[in-house]
Design a protein around this motif. Structure first.
Motif, mmCIF file in Angstrom:
data_model
loop_
_atom_site.group_PDB
_atom_site.id
_atom_site.type_symbol
_atom_site.label_atom_id
_atom_site.label_comp_id
_atom_site.label_asym_id
_atom_site.label_seq_id
_atom_site.Cartn_x
_atom_site.Cartn_y
_atom_site.Cartn_z
ATOM 1 N N MET A 111 39.742 34.660 48.192
ATOM 2 C CA MET A 111 39.254 34.486 46.830
ATOM 3 C C MET A 111 40.439 34.282 45.867
ATOM 4 O O MET A 111 40.462 33.330 45.087
ATOM 5 C CB MET A 111 38.458 35.725 46.427
ATOM 6 C CG MET A 111 37.844 35.631 45.064
ATOM 7 S SD MET A 111 36.660 36.946 44.734
ATOM 8 C CE MET A 111 37.640 38.401 44.964
ATOM 9 N N LYS A 112 41.411 35.177 46.006
ATOM 10 C CA LYS A 112 42.599 35.031 45.170
ATOM 11 C C LYS A 112 43.383 33.775 45.551
ATOM 12 O O LYS A 112 44.050 33.174 44.726
ATOM 13 C CB LYS A 112 43.515 36.245 45.336
ATOM 14 C CG LYS A 112 43.088 37.415 44.500
ATOM 15 C CD LYS A 112 44.012 38.579 44.740
ATOM 16 C CE LYS A 112 43.459 39.848 44.132
ATOM 17 N NZ LYS A 112 44.199 41.022 44.572
ATOM 18 N N LEU A 113 43.266 33.445 46.834
ATOM 19 C CA LEU A 113 43.975 32.286 47.341
ATOM 20 C C LEU A 113 43.579 31.040 46.560
ATOM 21 O O LEU A 113 44.404 30.182 46.254
ATOM 22 C CB LEU A 113 43.618 32.106 48.825
ATOM 23 C CG LEU A 113 44.577 31.249 49.629
ATOM 24 C CD1 LEU A 113 45.932 31.933 49.703
ATOM 25 C CD2 LEU A 113 44.017 31.010 51.026
ATOM 26 N N TYR A 114 42.295 30.995 46.235
ATOM 27 C CA TYR A 114 41.762 29.858 45.497
ATOM 28 C C TYR A 114 42.482 29.710 44.151
ATOM 29 O O TYR A 114 42.918 28.630 43.775
ATOM 30 C CB TYR A 114 40.262 30.095 45.290
ATOM 31 C CG TYR A 114 39.576 29.043 44.465
ATOM 32 C CD1 TYR A 114 39.094 27.880 45.060
ATOM 33 C CD2 TYR A 114 39.403 29.219 43.094
ATOM 34 C CE1 TYR A 114 38.467 26.918 44.305
ATOM 35 C CE2 TYR A 114 38.781 28.257 42.327
ATOM 36 C CZ TYR A 114 38.308 27.108 42.939
ATOM 37 O OH TYR A 114 37.695 26.154 42.190
ATOM 38 N N VAL A 115 42.625 30.836 43.467
ATOM 39 C CA VAL A 115 43.303 30.836 42.166
ATOM 40 C C VAL A 115 44.781 30.500 42.357
ATOM 41 O O VAL A 115 45.369 29.734 41.604
ATOM 42 C CB VAL A 115 43.156 32.210 41.482
ATOM 43 C CG1 VAL A 115 43.876 32.223 40.153
ATOM 44 C CG2 VAL A 115 41.682 32.543 41.296
ATOM 45 N N LYS A 116 45.334 31.059 43.410
ATOM 46 C CA LYS A 116 46.748 30.854 43.678
ATOM 47 C C LYS A 116 47.053 29.370 43.903
ATOM 48 O O LYS A 116 48.035 28.842 43.388
ATOM 49 C CB LYS A 116 47.137 31.686 44.915
ATOM 50 C CG LYS A 116 48.630 31.775 45.132
ATOM 51 C CD LYS A 116 48.962 32.815 46.186
ATOM 52 C CE LYS A 116 50.413 32.675 46.621
ATOM 53 N NZ LYS A 116 50.793 33.701 47.595
ATOM 54 N N GLU A 118 30.817 39.795 60.348
ATOM 55 C CA GLU A 118 32.146 39.187 60.416
ATOM 56 C C GLU A 118 32.844 39.191 59.062
ATOM 57 O O GLU A 118 34.037 38.887 58.969
ATOM 58 C CB GLU A 118 32.049 37.738 60.911
ATOM 59 C CG GLU A 118 31.838 37.628 62.414
ATOM 60 C CD GLU A 118 32.948 38.337 63.176
ATOM 61 O OE1 GLU A 118 34.132 38.041 62.902
ATOM 62 O OE2 GLU A 118 32.629 39.201 64.003
ATOM 63 N N PHE A 119 32.083 39.522 58.018
ATOM 64 C CA PHE A 119 32.700 39.532 56.686
ATOM 65 C C PHE A 119 33.829 40.561 56.664
ATOM 66 O O PHE A 119 33.656 41.701 57.090
ATOM 67 C CB PHE A 119 31.670 39.853 55.612
ATOM 68 C CG PHE A 119 32.271 40.039 54.240
ATOM 69 C CD1 PHE A 119 32.943 38.994 53.629
ATOM 70 C CD2 PHE A 119 32.194 41.261 53.589
ATOM 71 C CE1 PHE A 119 33.523 39.159 52.375
ATOM 72 C CE2 PHE A 119 32.760 41.442 52.332
ATOM 73 C CZ PHE A 119 33.424 40.385 51.733
ATOM 74 N N GLY A 120 34.967 40.139 56.170
ATOM 75 C CA GLY A 120 36.115 41.039 56.154
ATOM 76 C C GLY A 120 37.093 40.719 57.264
ATOM 77 O O GLY A 120 38.149 41.316 57.350
ATOM 78 N N PRO A 163 38.217 41.187 52.406
ATOM 79 C CA PRO A 163 39.147 40.439 53.265
ATOM 80 C C PRO A 163 40.608 40.644 52.870
ATOM 81 O O PRO A 163 41.475 40.733 53.738
ATOM 82 C CB PRO A 163 38.736 38.976 53.047
ATOM 83 C CG PRO A 163 37.336 39.039 52.571
ATOM 84 C CD PRO A 163 37.208 40.302 51.800
ATOM 85 N N GLU A 164 40.861 40.750 51.579
ATOM 86 C CA GLU A 164 42.241 40.983 51.137
ATOM 87 C C GLU A 164 42.712 42.379 51.518
ATOM 88 O O GLU A 164 43.866 42.573 51.900
ATOM 89 C CB GLU A 164 42.345 40.820 49.618
ATOM 90 C CG GLU A 164 42.266 39.375 49.189
ATOM 91 C CD GLU A 164 41.794 39.231 47.756
ATOM 92 O OE1 GLU A 164 42.077 40.131 46.953
ATOM 93 O OE2 GLU A 164 41.126 38.227 47.459
ATOM 94 N N LYS A 219 45.955 42.881 53.827
ATOM 95 C CA LYS A 219 47.121 43.614 53.324
ATOM 96 C C LYS A 219 47.348 44.917 54.068
ATOM 97 O O LYS A 219 48.482 45.270 54.383
ATOM 98 C CB LYS A 219 46.973 43.891 51.828
ATOM 99 C CG LYS A 219 47.256 42.673 50.984
ATOM 100 C CD LYS A 219 47.191 43.008 49.515
ATOM 101 C CE LYS A 219 47.527 41.807 48.653
ATOM 102 N NZ LYS A 219 47.403 42.118 47.228
ATOM 103 N N SER A 220 46.273 45.655 54.307
ATOM 104 C CA SER A 220 46.486 46.940 54.966
ATOM 105 C C SER A 220 46.896 46.728 56.420
ATOM 106 O O SER A 220 47.666 47.516 56.965
ATOM 107 C CB SER A 220 45.264 47.844 54.846
ATOM 108 O OG SER A 220 44.093 47.157 55.162
#
Length: 554
Positions: free
Chosen positions: A1-6, A110-112, A482-483, A487-488
């Motif tokens: 999601m953030k990738l889109y903005v990035k 599968e979400f995540g 997913p983020e 990240k974790s």
RNA sequence: GCGCCCAUAGCUCAGCUGGAUAGAGCGACGGUUUGCGGAACCGUAGGUCAGAGGUUCGAGUCCUCUUGGGCGCACCA
């Protein structure tokens, strides 16, 4: 999601450069985050602040240059603006979020999952407690963290295998055999002065009794030398089986149980020493064989083969770690108790001496667990053998609570495990808070089906009736999973998952209190059912990483 | 003595690669239900981020030192 903005920002930066407004050489790190405050949009970036120095402009004017090349509005973007010292804030359209919400339903369990790991082969070793006694609570933390980490890494796209290293050779095993032998004789009435340096725990008596049940007095009157091999092996196997059972109850399974002894059968240990010797990293002194580990950042050299001719634990560990790498893993991770931290440089040294890259091997240290009952500390003394075992803890508080408590804290800080709190079915208990949310949603679904409503599928649902800000806040939260996973996983920090879930669930409960799901307004009811189904999926997927159940009712 | 880890609200802890006004839970105090599970929700109080320097436009986050706590310094495993 953030990738889109990035990606949008990257594009704008490129254009600003070719337009001559910015002159950076290499693309800067672009941080996109969800602003804390309200009225600061849905996403925010700090690039302008980062770039300000090298551009020799004020952050705000850099931001303005970037802003020129960003779409001011589109199907996804409602508005973009500069705020504060030079943040660029994005406000997204409802459609942006609603489309992604449908994605949650499409992905289901599968979400995540993400593919940050690119199928990289990882070997994760954890627990690996010596089979000289039952698992205690500290091992429980290692088991929970290790197992969840493996699940997390899999979700993040790594190809993970888990392994338990069984130290079935060496002095400690002899001590165990000797302890069982003494208890055996004691059970036949002999008066025994039990030495301090042996295993004094009650469980050894149980093992001795097992031997009596099986073999009777067959060993009475024989010498220790004669009987030791049997007692050693029997006790080791018996305790290892107990460990296996405890872990199985805890929901922890290993892909492989690797016995230290097998390294000797194939003489991998001897071969490793020879190999190091050929490379010139080995010398003899005082009748022992030493590794020049001090050449590789270890504080001193280490003994590989003792005066007695026996190989040290470290020596077989060398062979073990070499073997792991040789099996084709590009990364081997060991989870150790924090009391072993002094051992880390030694293993790193030898792997380096062998010519392996430094970042193949990684140790994750798990700090101690202090057991409490309310305010009272429960004392744990290993020496006397009077410690609280993992199975006792699980029996008292249950698997879900135990796992959650082990996972909720960053593993590099000490953990206070409060038995009273963990078993309480009360609001103070965070496990129930999360599971309750899941059960609550399921309960709404049951009520819905009573009135003839079923959760609609992503293709048929009409989400345009969802307008309240709380719903969008909830959606945004879910979409972060997913983020969080990525990240974790990359940071090897499982505790971020329970924290995420707690946040999400808190928003859900709040939403629930404010907005009634089932009402006369059928389209709205259906849309909200769909929303909650996605929340439910997100909770369940998060809990599955932790190995905690997601109950339909409680 | 040397090394590693930790120090954030009364307690237990988050705070992601430095970013906007440092956040939760528990505890304390006050409120919410003749409707989908009150195991819930809403609000109030509570902070010199151990201390002192430094780097930076910006430090809880990075560096140095000090203090306080945990752990480790085997021819044990």
């Amino acid at each position: 999601m953030k990738l889109y903005v990035k990606q949008m920002i990257v594009k704008a930066l490129e254009q600003a450069r070719s337009g001559g407004e910015l002159k950076f050489e290499s693309e800067p790190d672009i941080v996109v985050e969800k602003p804390k405050g309200t009225g600061q949009g849905d996403f925010s970036t700090t690039v302008a602040l980062t770039l300000a120095k090298s551009e020799k402009k004020s952050p705000r004017s850099v931001a303005e240059s970037i802003l020129k090349y960003l779409p001011s509005s589109s199907a996804d973007i409602e508005s973009v603006e500069i705020a504060g010292p030079g943040f660029i804030n994005f406000k997204m359209t409802p459609e942006f979020f609603l489309e992604r919400l449908k994605g949650v339903a499409r992905q289901g369990c599968e979400f995540g999952s993400v593919n940050a790991g690119k199928n990289e082969k990882i070997l994760l070793e954890f627990v690996s407690a010596n089979p000289t006694g039952p698992l205690h609570i500290g091992h429980g933390r290692g088991a929970a963290v290790g197992h969840s980490l493996s699940l997390l890494l899999k979700r993040a796209g790594f190809d993970v295998e888990t392994e338990y290293y069984v130290n079935d050779v060496g002095n400690q095993m002899n001590n165990l055999g000797r302890s069982a032998w003494l208890r055996y004789r004691e059970l036949f009435g002999e008066k025994i002065n039990f030495p301090d340096d042996l295993y004094r725990g009650e469980y050894v008596k149980g093992t001795a009794q097992e031997i009596i049940d099986l073999k009777g007095k067959e060993f009475l009157g024989k010498s220790e030398e004669e009987v030791l091999p049997f007692f050693r092996e029997f006790a080791g196997d018996s305790i290892l089986n107990g460990i296996r059972e405890d872990l199985a109850v805890f929901g922890v399974k290993f892909d492989r149980w690797f016995k230290e002894g097998s390294l000797y059968e194939d003489d991998l240990v001897g071969k490793s020493v020879d190999w190091l010797r050929e490379k010139g990293h080995v010398y003899e002194k005082d009748g022992a064989v030493w590794l020049k580990s001090s050449d590789f950042n270890d504080e001193k050299d280490r003994v590989l083969v003792k005066q007695s001719g026996e190989k040290t634990y470290f020596c077989s560990d060398i062979a073990y770690h070499k073997n792991k790498i040789d099996r084709g893993f590009s990364k081997i991770i060991d989870l150790w108790g924090a009391d072993h931290h002094g051992y880390v440089p030694r293993v790193q040294a030898v792997l380096e001496a062998m010519g392996y890259s430094k970042d193949v091997f990684r140790v994750l240290l798990v700090q101690f667990v202090a057991l409490k009952r309310g305010k009272e500390k429960v004392s744990m003394s290993t020496r006397s053998g009077e410690f609280i075992t993992l199975s006792e803890v699980i029996e008292e508080v249950g698997v879900d609570a135990a796992r959650y408590f082990f996972l909720m804290r960053s593993s590099d800080t000490h953990l206070d495990f409060d038995l009273e709190l963990a078993k309480e079915e009360a609001p103070e208990n965070p496990v129930f808070y999360i599971q309750y949310a899941h059960a609550r949603i399921c309960s709404i679904f049951r009520n819905a089906s009573d009135s003839g409503m079923v959760v609609p599928g992503p293709e048929e649902v009409d989400l345009s009736v969802l307008s309240e800000a709380d719903a969008f806040s909830l959606i945004h939260k879910m979409l972060i999973l997913p983020e969080v996973v990525e990240k974790s996983a990359l940071a090897f920090e499982v505790h971020r998952v329970p924290h995420f879930l707690h946040d999400l669930v808190s928003e859900f409960h709040s939403y629930y209190a404010k907005h009634r799901v089932l009402s006369e307004d059928r389209p709205l009811s259906l849309a909200r059912l769909f929303l909650l189904d996605c929340v439910r999926t997100t909770i369940a997927n998060g809990l599955s990483i932790m190995g905690v159940s997601a109950p339909d009712k409680m």
